[in-house]
Design an enzyme around this catalytic site. Structure first.
Site, PDB file in Angstrom:
ATOM      1  N   LYS A  24      -0.664  -4.259  -3.320  1.00  0.00           N
ATOM      2  CA  LYS A  24      -1.932  -3.708  -2.821  1.00  0.00           C
ATOM      3  C   LYS A  24      -2.117  -2.309  -3.398  1.00  0.00           C
ATOM      4  CE  LYS A  24      -5.597  -3.311  -0.182  1.00  0.00           C
ATOM      5  NZ  LYS A  24      -6.848  -4.015  -0.506  1.00  0.00           N
ATOM      6  N   SER A  52       0.815  -1.216   0.000  1.00  0.00           N
ATOM      7  CA  SER A  52       0.000   0.000   0.000  1.00  0.00           C
ATOM      8  C   SER A  52       0.849   1.267   0.000  1.00  0.00           C
ATOM      9  CB  SER A  52      -0.960  -0.047   1.200  1.00  0.00           C
ATOM     10  OG  SER A  52      -1.959   0.927   1.087  1.00  0.00           O
ATOM     11  N   ASP A  75      10.381   5.811  -9.961  1.00  0.00           N
ATOM     12  CA  ASP A  75       9.975   6.559 -11.158  1.00  0.00           C
ATOM     13  C   ASP A  75      10.776   7.843 -11.326  1.00  0.00           C
ATOM     14  OD1 ASP A  75       8.116   4.672 -11.893  1.00  0.00           O
ATOM     15  OD2 ASP A  75       6.422   5.685 -10.939  1.00  0.00           O
TER      16      ASP A  75
END
Length: 443
Positions: free
Chosen positions: A235, A210, A221
């Site tokens: 998740k 999560s 990224d």
């Protein structure tokens, strides 16, 4: 998973993905709870503070079941707080003589004192403030690199994950959230100030989920740092409960996406350098759930990468693979994973008691051989019996539970070695191009 700072976590006797098969209020009165409803099992486990609960468990690492006891207690926010330490990591080719300081911050969950926040307290306890203070101390200690340890971090406050990420990046998007009407809400860090600008590694495992995946995915990224470890939980959705006349309806209302447009759901975060995982991906993780939503993509957000750090990954992976055959603790981890996979693939067991006991003894002896191989390479006394090994393991886990950095933590030590490789590789690149100290890692 274990609640960070909880009685089970502190005991060191219970590990994530262990199976609880019996519960009792004494060692001689264990109730078989197989097939029970979860709420009934919880009623048996819960009890007054200071009392003891006895659990019969089937260890995730295989082996026969055993009974452990845990003293019931409250989970204090202080016990769940982020902590820091410094490891002195050998430089490449120095024969362990030359070392550099590497900071480690462990974030067991993204927490916040919501009650204090609702009461309007200015200095309520939260992850971002704690991590910022830890970074200040580590910067004063002149660390040359930093590891953020998110292993077993099951998530928590999205807002706090967003704020912690902001300590490492200048302002920019952090995560995209899509609702059931396909509307996209872009979360951003709007504070251009940072608390740490140096080389960074994020360590994850299968139980990182999560909010942890949002943090690690954004670091990856932006190419702000490297992500190492094993693939995360996957998740990437938010559920809500709606009360019905008879029970509750659980439904999915939101889905998380990285700023690159990729979903966290199902696939999880794939590390730049992967470590072997003791957890069975077919049993642990979002992909193991029935009818789990699939991985997909949306349009990427607009953002500017921080470096070309991903270009270093192939060489760093090569150095990692060359190093681990000589690391007794990492070889121990690899051998444990291989044994676990071998046992997990076995589809039948004997119902003949004698044959079954022989099989269990053989598996335990394999564990003993793996442990003694590690101990021999580290010049430690070998164990003569399985019982001696198990008793020593329980005693060691109890003693080491409050330590942030353990000598036998192969994943953390190897993360430090990868970070040193990155620093030295970057410095060599800088020297070759006559640039300033952080150019290869930062914009």
């Amino acid at each position: 998973r274990l609640v960070p700072g909880g009685p089970a976590d502190k005991s060191g006797l219970l590990s994530p993905a262990d199976r609880i098969i019996g519960v009792g209020q004494s060692n001689t009165n264990i109730v078989d709870i197989l097939g029970w409803k979860l709420e009934k099992v919880v009623e048996l486990i819960r009890g007054p503070k200071g009392s003891t609960v006895f659990l019969e468990i089937k260890p995730n690492k295989q082996g026969p079941s055993k009974v452990i006891h845990i003293k019931r207690d409250k989970v204090e926010l202080e016990d769940r707080a982020s902590k820091s330490d410094i490891i002195w990591q050998p430089t490449t080719g120095s024969d362990n003589k030359d070392t550099i300081p590497i900071g480690v911050i462990s974030i067991p969950t993204f927490y916040a004192d919501f009650k204090g926040q609702q009461e309007g307290k200015k200095n309520y306890r939260r992850t971002s403030v704690d991590v910022k203070n830890l970074l200040k101390d580590l910067n004063n200690s002149e660390i040359q690199g930093l590891i953020i340890d998110l292993r077993n971090n099951g998530g928590g406050s999205l807002q706090e994950a967003n704020h912690v990420l902001g300590l490492f990046i200048k302002e920019g998007p952090t995560v995209q959230v899509r609702d059931s009407l396909n509307r996209i809400d872009l979360h951003r860090d709007r504070d251009a100030r940072t608390s740490y600008n140096g080389p960074l590694v994020v360590l994850v495992n299968r139980l990182s989920a999560s909010a942890s995946e949002i943090f690690a995915g954004a670091v990856q990224d932006y190419q702000r740092g490297l992500v190492v470890g094993s693939r995360t939980f996957g998740k990437g959705t938010v559920q809500a409960l709606r009360k019905l006349s008879n029970g509750h309806l659980k439904f999915t209302q939101l889905k998380f996406y990285r700023i690159s447009g990729a979903s966290n759901q199902h696939l999880g975060i794939v590390p730049d350098i992967e470590f072997p995982s003791i957890y069975d991906f077919d049993e642990v993780g979002e992909s193991a759930q029935e009818n789990a939503l699939t991985w997909d993509t949306i349009k990427p957000a607009k953002f500017q990468i921080y470096s070309r750090i991903r270009e270093f990954a192939p060489k760093l992976r090569q150095l990692h693979l060359e190093r681990i055959p000589n690391d007794p603790d990492f070889q121990y981890l690899t051998s444990q994973v291989n044994l676990f996979k071998k046992l997990s693939q076995k589809e039948t067991i004997s119902l003949n008691e004698k044959e079954r006991r022989e099989e269990l003894n053989k598996n335990q002896f394999s564990q003993l051989e793996i442990e003694n191989k590690r101990r021999k390479l580290k010049n430690l006394p070998i164990y003569k019996t399985v019982e001696e090994m198990e008793n020593a393991d329980e005693e060691k886990e109890s003693k080491d539970n409050d330590k942030l950095v353990n000598d036998s933590d192969a994943e953390l030590r190897e993360s430090g070695a990868i970070l040193v490789d990155l620093i030295q590789m970057s410095n060599a690149n800088i020297a070759g191009s006559h640039q300033s100290a952080n150019t290869a890692l930062m914009p």
